[in-house]
Design a protein around this motif. Structure first.
Motif, PDB file in Angstrom:
ATOM      1  N   SER A  33       0.826  -1.208   0.000  1.00 39.59           N
ATOM      2  CA  SER A  33       0.000   0.000   0.000  1.00 39.59           C
ATOM      3  C   SER A  33       0.865   1.264   0.000  1.00 39.59           C
ATOM      4  N   TYR A  34       2.150   1.093   0.284  1.00 45.73           N
ATOM      5  CA  TYR A  34       3.058   2.244   0.303  1.00 45.73           C
ATOM      6  C   TYR A  34       4.044   2.096  -0.847  1.00 45.73           C
ATOM      7  N   ARG A  35       4.385   3.196  -1.499  1.00 46.61           N
ATOM      8  CA  ARG A  35       5.432   3.097  -2.520  1.00 46.61           C
ATOM      9  C   ARG A  35       6.478   4.184  -2.298  1.00 46.61           C
TER      10      ARG A  35
ATOM     11  N   LEU B   7      -0.227 -10.892  12.311  1.00 47.15           N
ATOM     12  CA  LEU B   7       0.803  -9.995  12.861  1.00 47.15           C
ATOM     13  C   LEU B   7       1.167  -8.910  11.863  1.00 47.15           C
ATOM     14  N   ASP B   8       1.192  -7.659  12.348  1.00 44.65           N
ATOM     15  CA  ASP B   8       1.677  -6.582  11.485  1.00 44.65           C
ATOM     16  C   ASP B   8       2.567  -5.636  12.284  1.00 44.65           C
ATOM     17  N   ASP B   9       3.342  -4.836  11.550  1.00 47.58           N
ATOM     18  CA  ASP B   9       4.248  -3.913  12.226  1.00 47.58           C
ATOM     19  C   ASP B   9       3.496  -2.748  12.848  1.00 47.58           C
ATOM     20  N   VAL B  10       2.617  -2.107  12.060  1.00 48.63           N
ATOM     21  CA  VAL B  10       1.958  -0.905  12.587  1.00 48.63           C
ATOM     22  C   VAL B  10       0.529  -0.793  12.072  1.00 48.63           C
ATOM     23  N   LEU B  11      -0.343  -0.434  12.975  1.00 45.55           N
ATOM     24  CA  LEU B  11      -1.740  -0.150  12.635  1.00 45.55           C
ATOM     25  C   LEU B  11      -1.832   1.362  12.480  1.00 45.55           C
ATOM     26  N   ASP B  12      -2.072   1.783  11.234  1.00 45.98           N
ATOM     27  CA  ASP B  12      -2.041   3.209  10.916  1.00 45.98           C
ATOM     28  C   ASP B  12      -3.465   3.629  10.533  1.00 45.98           C
ATOM     29  N   THR B  13      -3.785   3.704   9.239  1.00 44.62           N
ATOM     30  CA  THR B  13      -5.170   4.043   8.856  1.00 44.62           C
ATOM     31  C   THR B  13      -6.126   2.888   9.169  1.00 44.62           C
ATOM     32  N   GLY B  14      -5.595   1.671   9.270  1.00 40.33           N
ATOM     33  CA  GLY B  14      -6.422   0.490   9.516  1.00 40.33           C
ATOM     34  C   GLY B  14      -6.819  -0.227   8.242  1.00 40.33           C
ATOM     35  N   LYS B  15      -6.490   0.359   7.086  1.00 38.53           N
ATOM     36  CA  LYS B  15      -6.926  -0.233   5.806  1.00 38.53           C
ATOM     37  C   LYS B  15      -6.304  -1.606   5.565  1.00 38.53           C
ATOM     38  N   THR B  16      -5.022  -1.733   5.829  1.00 31.98           N
ATOM     39  CA  THR B  16      -4.339  -2.999   5.548  1.00 31.98           C
ATOM     40  C   THR B  16      -4.901  -4.128   6.401  1.00 31.98           C
ATOM     41  N   LEU B  17      -4.921  -3.923   7.721  1.00 26.50           N
ATOM     42  CA  LEU B  17      -5.360  -5.016   8.588  1.00 26.50           C
ATOM     43  C   LEU B  17      -6.827  -5.358   8.362  1.00 26.50           C
TER      44      LEU B  17
ATOM     45  N   ASP C   3       0.758   1.077  17.330  1.00 31.02           N
ATOM     46  CA  ASP C   3      -0.593   1.544  17.025  1.00 31.02           C
ATOM     47  C   ASP C   3      -0.571   3.066  16.994  1.00 31.02           C
ATOM     48  N   LYS C   4      -0.945   3.633  15.816  1.00 31.55           N
ATOM     49  CA  LYS C   4      -1.072   5.093  15.713  1.00 31.55           C
ATOM     50  C   LYS C   4      -2.561   5.397  15.699  1.00 31.55           C
ATOM     51  N   LYS C   5      -3.143   5.525  16.880  1.00 33.20           N
ATOM     52  CA  LYS C   5      -4.598   5.656  16.994  1.00 33.20           C
ATOM     53  C   LYS C   5      -5.134   6.895  16.282  1.00 33.20           C
TER      54      LYS C   5
ATOM     55  N   GLN D  55       3.448   9.877  13.771  1.00 32.20           N
ATOM     56  CA  GLN D  55       4.728  10.255  13.173  1.00 32.20           C
ATOM     57  C   GLN D  55       5.190   9.086  12.320  1.00 32.20           C
ATOM     58  N   PHE D  56       5.850   9.354  11.219  1.00 31.90           N
ATOM     59  CA  PHE D  56       6.370   8.264  10.393  1.00 31.90           C
ATOM     60  C   PHE D  56       7.640   7.739  11.042  1.00 31.90           C
ATOM     61  N   VAL D  57       7.662   6.435  11.328  1.00 34.50           N
ATOM     62  CA  VAL D  57       8.809   5.853  12.033  1.00 34.50           C
ATOM     63  C   VAL D  57       9.455   4.729  11.223  1.00 34.50           C
ATOM     64  N   VAL D  58      10.706   4.460  11.529  1.00 36.26           N
ATOM     65  CA  VAL D  58      11.442   3.368  10.877  1.00 36.26           C
ATOM     66  C   VAL D  58      12.158   2.537  11.931  1.00 36.26           C
TER      67      VAL D  58
ATOM     68  N   LEU E 241      10.227  -1.775  10.275  1.00 40.33           N
ATOM     69  CA  LEU E 241       9.559  -0.686   9.539  1.00 40.33           C
ATOM     70  C   LEU E 241      10.565   0.021   8.645  1.00 40.33           C
ATOM     71  N   ASP E 242      10.128   0.349   7.438  1.00 36.90           N
ATOM     72  CA  ASP E 242      11.059   0.882   6.449  1.00 36.90           C
ATOM     73  C   ASP E 242      10.661   2.253   5.947  1.00 36.90           C
ATOM     74  N   PHE E 243      11.647   2.890   5.336  1.00 37.98           N
ATOM     75  CA  PHE E 243      11.379   3.977   4.403  1.00 37.98           C
ATOM     76  C   PHE E 243      12.082   3.571   3.113  1.00 37.98           C
TER      77      PHE E 243
END
Ligand code: IMP
Ligand code: MG
Length: 192
Positions: A77-79, A106-116, A138-140, A159-162, A166-168
């Motif tokens: 979902s990220y490019r 299992l996932d690294d981060v719950l952000d918008t929630g779309k992926t999970l 979790d970024k609520k 905040q965007f984290v690595v 987690l990658d950039f």
């Protein structure tokens, strides 16, 4: 020939450390105990969303006491960007049967929630006995879809984290801590 300096972990690219290596180690241990207790005597079918959940899953699953079957699913979902592009795409799906199994996603981060939420919907169609979700972060404040995980490692600000998986632009996954990239590194044109 690369210099030794180039081979060092890229801590110097971080503005701030949000979760230290020792905090991760301690929390992963207690999360493993929480999961072991929640699943009781049941075998777990763990499904890790790669690449992000790779490091987290490797450490967490070794803290879980019951037998585990493991599979991975690849979602994009990220490019090379710090913001989601929208609808997640399942790029590589499951290879083991999960019907009547107790699934732990299992996932690294719950952000918008779309992926999970998309992956949970896909998994539910395959008739598992149950589905639980576990995220390291979790970024609520960023939620666009109504979704909560059953197990959360750390709640963090928007905040965007690595680091720690987690990658950039596929970089920084091997940092042992989680941190915020210096702002001038968040959009270097040569990485696109
Ligand atoms: P969601 O679908 O918006 O919840 O996003 C989940 C996915 O976006 C995660 O699996 C990550 O791959 C990616 N993501 C979200 N926030 C971050 C971040 O701060 N750093 C790195 N990747 C992130
Ligand atoms: Mg990812």
């Amino acid at each position: 020939m690369r210099t030794t300096k180039n081979l060092l972990p890229t801590y110097q690219d971080l503005e701030e450390i949000i979760v230290s290596e020792s905090m991760i180690r301690r929390r992963v241990r207690t999360l493993g105990a929480e999961i072991s207790a929640a699943f009781g005597g049941e075998e777990i079918t763990a499904v890790a969303i790669i690449n992000g959940a790779l490091l987290f899953a490797a450490d967490l699953l070794r803290e879980v006491r019951q037998p585990i079957r493991l599979d991975c699913i690849r979602v994009s979902s990220y490019r090379n960007e710090t913001r989601s592009l929208g609808k997640p795409e399942i790029v590589h799906s499951l290879t083991i049967d999960i019907a009547n199994r107790h699934v732990l996603l299992l996932d690294d981060v719950l952000d918008t929630g779309k992926t999970l939420s998309a992956v949970v919907n896909l998994i539910k169609k395959l008739n598992p006995a149950s589905v639980k979700t576990c995220v390291l972060l979790d970024k609520k404040g960023r939620r666009e879809v109504d979704f909560e995980a059953d197990f959360v490692g750390f709640s963090i600000p928007d905040q965007f984290v690595v680091g720690y998986g987690l990658d950039f632009a596929e970089r920084y996954r091997n940092l042992p801590c989680i941190g915020v990239l210096k702002s001038h590194l968040q959009n270097p044109p040569e990485w696109h």
